[in-house]
Design a protein around this motif. Structure first.
Motif, mmCIF file in Angstrom:
data_model
loop_
_atom_site.group_PDB
_atom_site.id
_atom_site.type_symbol
_atom_site.label_atom_id
_atom_site.label_comp_id
_atom_site.label_asym_id
_atom_site.label_seq_id
_atom_site.Cartn_x
_atom_site.Cartn_y
_atom_site.Cartn_z
ATOM 1 N N GLU A 186 7.306 14.198 -3.400
ATOM 2 C CA GLU A 186 7.760 14.146 -4.787
ATOM 3 C C GLU A 186 6.599 14.090 -5.778
ATOM 4 O OE1 GLU A 186 6.626 10.074 -3.883
ATOM 5 O OE2 GLU A 186 7.599 11.689 -2.762
ATOM 6 N N GLY A 187 5.351 14.046 -5.265
ATOM 7 C CA GLY A 187 4.178 14.086 -6.138
ATOM 8 C C GLY A 187 3.589 12.739 -6.483
ATOM 9 N N ASN A 188 3.926 11.701 -5.742
ATOM 10 C CA ASN A 188 3.360 10.378 -6.008
ATOM 11 C C ASN A 188 2.367 10.015 -4.909
ATOM 12 O OD1 ASN A 188 2.891 7.972 -7.293
ATOM 13 N ND2 ASN A 188 5.015 7.262 -7.229
ATOM 14 N N LEU A 189 1.256 9.392 -5.316
ATOM 15 C CA LEU A 189 0.242 8.955 -4.358
ATOM 16 C C LEU A 189 0.505 7.489 -4.046
ATOM 17 C CD1 LEU A 189 -2.358 9.881 -2.872
ATOM 18 C CD2 LEU A 189 -3.659 8.948 -4.797
ATOM 19 N N ASN A 190 0.843 7.199 -2.803
ATOM 20 C CA ASN A 190 1.229 5.857 -2.393
ATOM 21 C C ASN A 190 0.131 5.211 -1.545
ATOM 22 O OD1 ASN A 190 3.924 6.173 -3.516
ATOM 23 N ND2 ASN A 190 4.331 7.513 -1.768
ATOM 24 N N GLU A 191 -0.086 3.922 -1.759
ATOM 25 C CA GLU A 191 -1.094 3.162 -1.017
ATOM 26 C C GLU A 191 -0.391 2.296 0.025
ATOM 27 O OE1 GLU A 191 -4.978 0.282 -1.888
ATOM 28 O OE2 GLU A 191 -3.531 0.695 -3.473
ATOM 29 N N TYR A 192 -0.931 2.312 1.257
ATOM 30 C CA TYR A 192 -0.306 1.587 2.366
ATOM 31 C C TYR A 192 -1.292 0.605 2.987
ATOM 32 C CZ TYR A 192 3.335 5.211 2.234
ATOM 33 O OH TYR A 192 4.346 6.047 1.846
ATOM 34 N N TYR A 193 -0.737 -0.435 3.595
ATOM 35 C CA TYR A 193 -1.541 -1.385 4.355
ATOM 36 C C TYR A 193 -0.888 -1.586 5.724
ATOM 37 C CZ TYR A 193 1.999 -4.984 3.513
ATOM 38 O OH TYR A 193 3.172 -5.700 3.500
ATOM 39 N N TRP A 194 -1.695 -2.020 6.670
ATOM 40 C CA TRP A 194 -1.157 -2.227 8.019
ATOM 41 C C TRP A 194 -0.538 -3.610 8.119
ATOM 42 C CZ3 TRP A 194 0.410 0.490 11.912
ATOM 43 C CH2 TRP A 194 0.604 -0.120 13.158
ATOM 44 N N ASP A 195 0.743 -3.668 8.392
ATOM 45 C CA ASP A 195 1.476 -4.925 8.545
ATOM 46 C C ASP A 195 1.424 -5.320 10.022
ATOM 47 O OD1 ASP A 195 3.367 -6.976 8.795
ATOM 48 O OD2 ASP A 195 4.558 -6.192 7.126
ATOM 49 N N TYR A 196 0.588 -6.314 10.324
ATOM 50 C CA TYR A 196 0.406 -6.711 11.722
ATOM 51 C C TYR A 196 1.672 -7.325 12.317
ATOM 52 C CZ TYR A 196 -4.585 -5.833 11.373
ATOM 53 O OH TYR A 196 -5.799 -5.226 11.214
ATOM 54 N N SER A 197 2.466 -8.000 11.495
ATOM 55 C CA SER A 197 3.686 -8.615 12.030
ATOM 56 C C SER A 197 4.711 -7.565 12.416
ATOM 57 C CB SER A 197 4.281 -9.577 11.003
ATOM 58 O OG SER A 197 4.623 -8.886 9.805
ATOM 59 N N LYS A 198 4.808 -6.496 11.614
ATOM 60 C CA LYS A 198 5.763 -5.425 11.914
ATOM 61 C C LYS A 198 5.141 -4.300 12.725
ATOM 62 C CE LYS A 198 8.443 -6.184 7.681
ATOM 63 N NZ LYS A 198 8.948 -5.568 6.428
ATOM 64 N N LYS A 199 3.791 -4.327 12.824
ATOM 65 C CA LYS A 199 3.040 -3.299 13.544
ATOM 66 C C LYS A 199 3.361 -1.905 13.010
ATOM 67 C CE LYS A 199 2.513 -5.984 17.790
ATOM 68 N NZ LYS A 199 2.714 -6.031 19.264
ATOM 69 N N GLN A 200 3.267 -1.801 11.684
ATOM 70 C CA GLN A 200 3.518 -0.519 11.045
ATOM 71 C C GLN A 200 2.842 -0.493 9.679
ATOM 72 O OE1 GLN A 200 7.805 -0.447 10.591
ATOM 73 N NE2 GLN A 200 7.705 -1.395 8.581
ATOM 74 N N TRP A 201 2.716 0.721 9.104
ATOM 75 C CA TRP A 201 2.177 0.861 7.758
ATOM 76 C C TRP A 201 3.277 0.560 6.747
ATOM 77 C CZ3 TRP A 201 -2.857 1.335 6.809
ATOM 78 C CH2 TRP A 201 -3.693 1.839 7.814
ATOM 79 N N SER A 202 2.972 -0.300 5.796
ATOM 80 C CA SER A 202 3.926 -0.654 4.740
ATOM 81 C C SER A 202 3.342 -0.269 3.383
ATOM 82 C CB SER A 202 4.237 -2.155 4.762
ATOM 83 O OG SER A 202 4.839 -2.531 5.984
ATOM 84 N N MET A 203 4.197 0.220 2.483
ATOM 85 C CA MET A 203 3.722 0.665 1.176
ATOM 86 C C MET A 203 3.372 -0.518 0.292
ATOM 87 S SD MET A 203 5.322 3.518 -1.403
ATOM 88 C CE MET A 203 6.565 2.475 -2.155
ATOM 89 N N MET A 204 2.204 -0.445 -0.343
ATOM 90 C CA MET A 204 1.716 -1.517 -1.205
ATOM 91 C C MET A 204 1.955 -1.212 -2.677
ATOM 92 S SD MET A 204 -2.115 -3.143 -1.197
ATOM 93 C CE MET A 204 -2.524 -4.589 -2.175
ATOM 94 N N LEU A 205 1.626 -0.013 -3.112
ATOM 95 C CA LEU A 205 1.855 0.382 -4.501
ATOM 96 C C LEU A 205 1.858 1.895 -4.611
ATOM 97 C CD1 LEU A 205 -1.063 1.370 -5.991
ATOM 98 C CD2 LEU A 205 -1.565 -1.032 -5.658
#
Length: 441
Positions: free
Chosen positions: A137-156
């Motif tokens: 959709e044209g948005n640049l999203n920042e992700y961090y690694w969530d160690y508890s969920k063991k997956q990338w989660s969107m930050m902003l």
């Protein structure tokens, strides 16, 4: 390769391979897929130079000034279709680099603000060493690694309000966008809507125009009794805090250059800003894509005519001191009142600021003396000068013997003190220590 149909689905398209038997592909711990010549160790191809929609920690978005070649991100067609989409991210404005999201080949969709060596000024919440992905959709999203969920989660997301879209306020010409206000678009101080009817309907496509021309080198004639005095009138500046500075910044190579003086010296200069990591930034064209933040961003100084500064701004603090422009030929004097020079009972002149009396003005406090240190220290201290270098010894001696002026008049008699006062005033101005307002009679 599709083994069933013996069809090549994807290839690195590298042609300078001496022998296919000496090459190998390896996925590094950084996420970089490299094709390497085992005989020489040369990397023939790497995925970090041909990214798709994802930016990892060790990747580089780059642009070559000479060849024009760019390493950029490209979006997917849809969240489920990895073919090339409508959006891309590239590095532009290489004198002061900025990241842009483009819709198609030439339409700007979002920009990051200038890079100061640490962050992009238009992304106050930006953090380092994370992952970015360009959505379909044209948005640049920042992700961090969530160690508890063991997956990338969107930050902003880069575009988290309407104001994030490039030129929301009619290409943003001489207007700022603030998502906390209603309406979100406001003409800058000294500017009015080009089309009032459209503007009132929240159609901001035509932007804003200057209400009164700037004075630049014009003169103002002031009649004083029977005499006529010609006084040069300078334009001034109004400060816009916490902003994403406009597009198309012009960079001054010397970081010690006086940004304000440089802007005033060029009649086409519309605004200036300063960042310690970049230096001076000037704008001589349209002020496009200005956004207001709750925190972070940069102070932007908008050039306005002196008549605009003469208007009383209800938001201005009355305790502030304006040194941005001279509206009338009045003398402003900071006078030190001191019993030793018998000024405390004198009636202050008009437009004269009197500092409160202090008998020990110009004298160092007792707490800086060695005797005070010895008397009040919890632990034994021995101060010796024989072990220090000659330069340091000379400096310490100068501190003990330096003649400190007791008044402003005394300080003005010595070039080094005048230079010190000017340096301090410039630092206060550059750091925005004081709010500036107009000095009235």
């Amino acid at each position: 390769m599709d083994a069933r149909n013996n069809e090549i689905l994807w290839s690195t398209n590298v042609s300078n391979i001496a022998s296919p038997n000496t090459t190998s592909a390896q996925l590094l711990t950084t996420g970089n897929l490299v094709l390497q010549d085992n005989a020489t160790g040369t990397i023939l191809w790497q995925s970090f130079q041909h990214p798709t929609d994802t930016f990892l920690q060790s990747m580089k978005i780059s642009a070559n000034r000479i060849s024009g070649k760019k390493v950029k991100l490209t979006s997917w067609r849809t969240p489920h279709d990895p073919s090339t989409g409508d959006f891309s991210v590239s590095l532009e404005r290489l004198s002061i680099p900025e990241a842009f999201i483009w819709r198609g080949k030439s339409q700007p969709h979002w920009r990051s603000g200038p890079w100061n060596g640490q962050i992009f000024l238009g992304i106050p919440e930006m953090t380092a060493n994370l992952m970015f992905a360009l959505g379909a959709e044209g948005n640049l999203n920042e992700y961090y690694w969530d160690y508890s969920k063991k997956q990338w989660s969107m930050m902003l997301s880069a575009i988290n309000t309407e104001c994030g879209v490039y030129g929301k306020c009619g290409c943003g010409v001489f207007a700022s966008c603030d998502p906390k206000t209603s309406p979100i678009c406001t003409c800058l101080r000294g500017y009015v809507p080009r089309n009032v009817e459209e503007w009132n309907k929240q159609n901001w496509s035509s932007g804003c125009v200057r209400k009164t021309p700037v004075q630049c080198e014009s003169e103002k004639v002031i009649k004083n009794n029977s005499s006529v005095e010609s006084v040069a009138v300078e334009d001034g500046f109004v400060k816009l805090q916490n902003t994403k500075v406009p597009d198309y910044a012009e960079w001054l190579s010397s970081i010690d250059f006086d940004c304000r003086t440089a802007c005033l010296g060029n009649c086409s200069c519309k605004a200036y800003a300063y960042d310690v990591g970049i230096g001076c930034m000037l704008w001589s064209g349209n002020l496009i894509d200005i956004q207001r933040f709750s925190m972070g961003g940069t102070d932007l100084y908008i050039r306005v005519p002196s008549s605009e500064l003469e208007q009383v701004d209800g938001a201005t603090k009355h305790t502030s001191l304006n040194v941005e422009n001279n509206l009338q030929p009045v003398k402003v004097l900071l006078r030190m009142s001191d019993k030793s020079i018998a000024l405390e009972h004198e009636e202050p002149e008009p437009n004269t600021f009197v500092l409160p009396p202090r008998r020990n003005r110009g004298m160092p406090s007792d707490r800086y003396s060695l005797e005070h240190i010895f008397r009040n220290s919890r632990y034994p201290i021995r101060v010796a000068r024989e072990g220090i270098e000659i330069v340091a010894k000379a400096f310490s001696t100068t501190l003990l013997t330096k003649d400190i002026p007791r008044t402003v008049l005394e300080a003005n008699e010595k070039a080094e003190w005048r230079k010190a006062m000017n340096t301090e005033m410039k630092a206060l101005e550059k750091n925005g220590t004081w709010e500036k307002c107009i000095l009235y009679r």
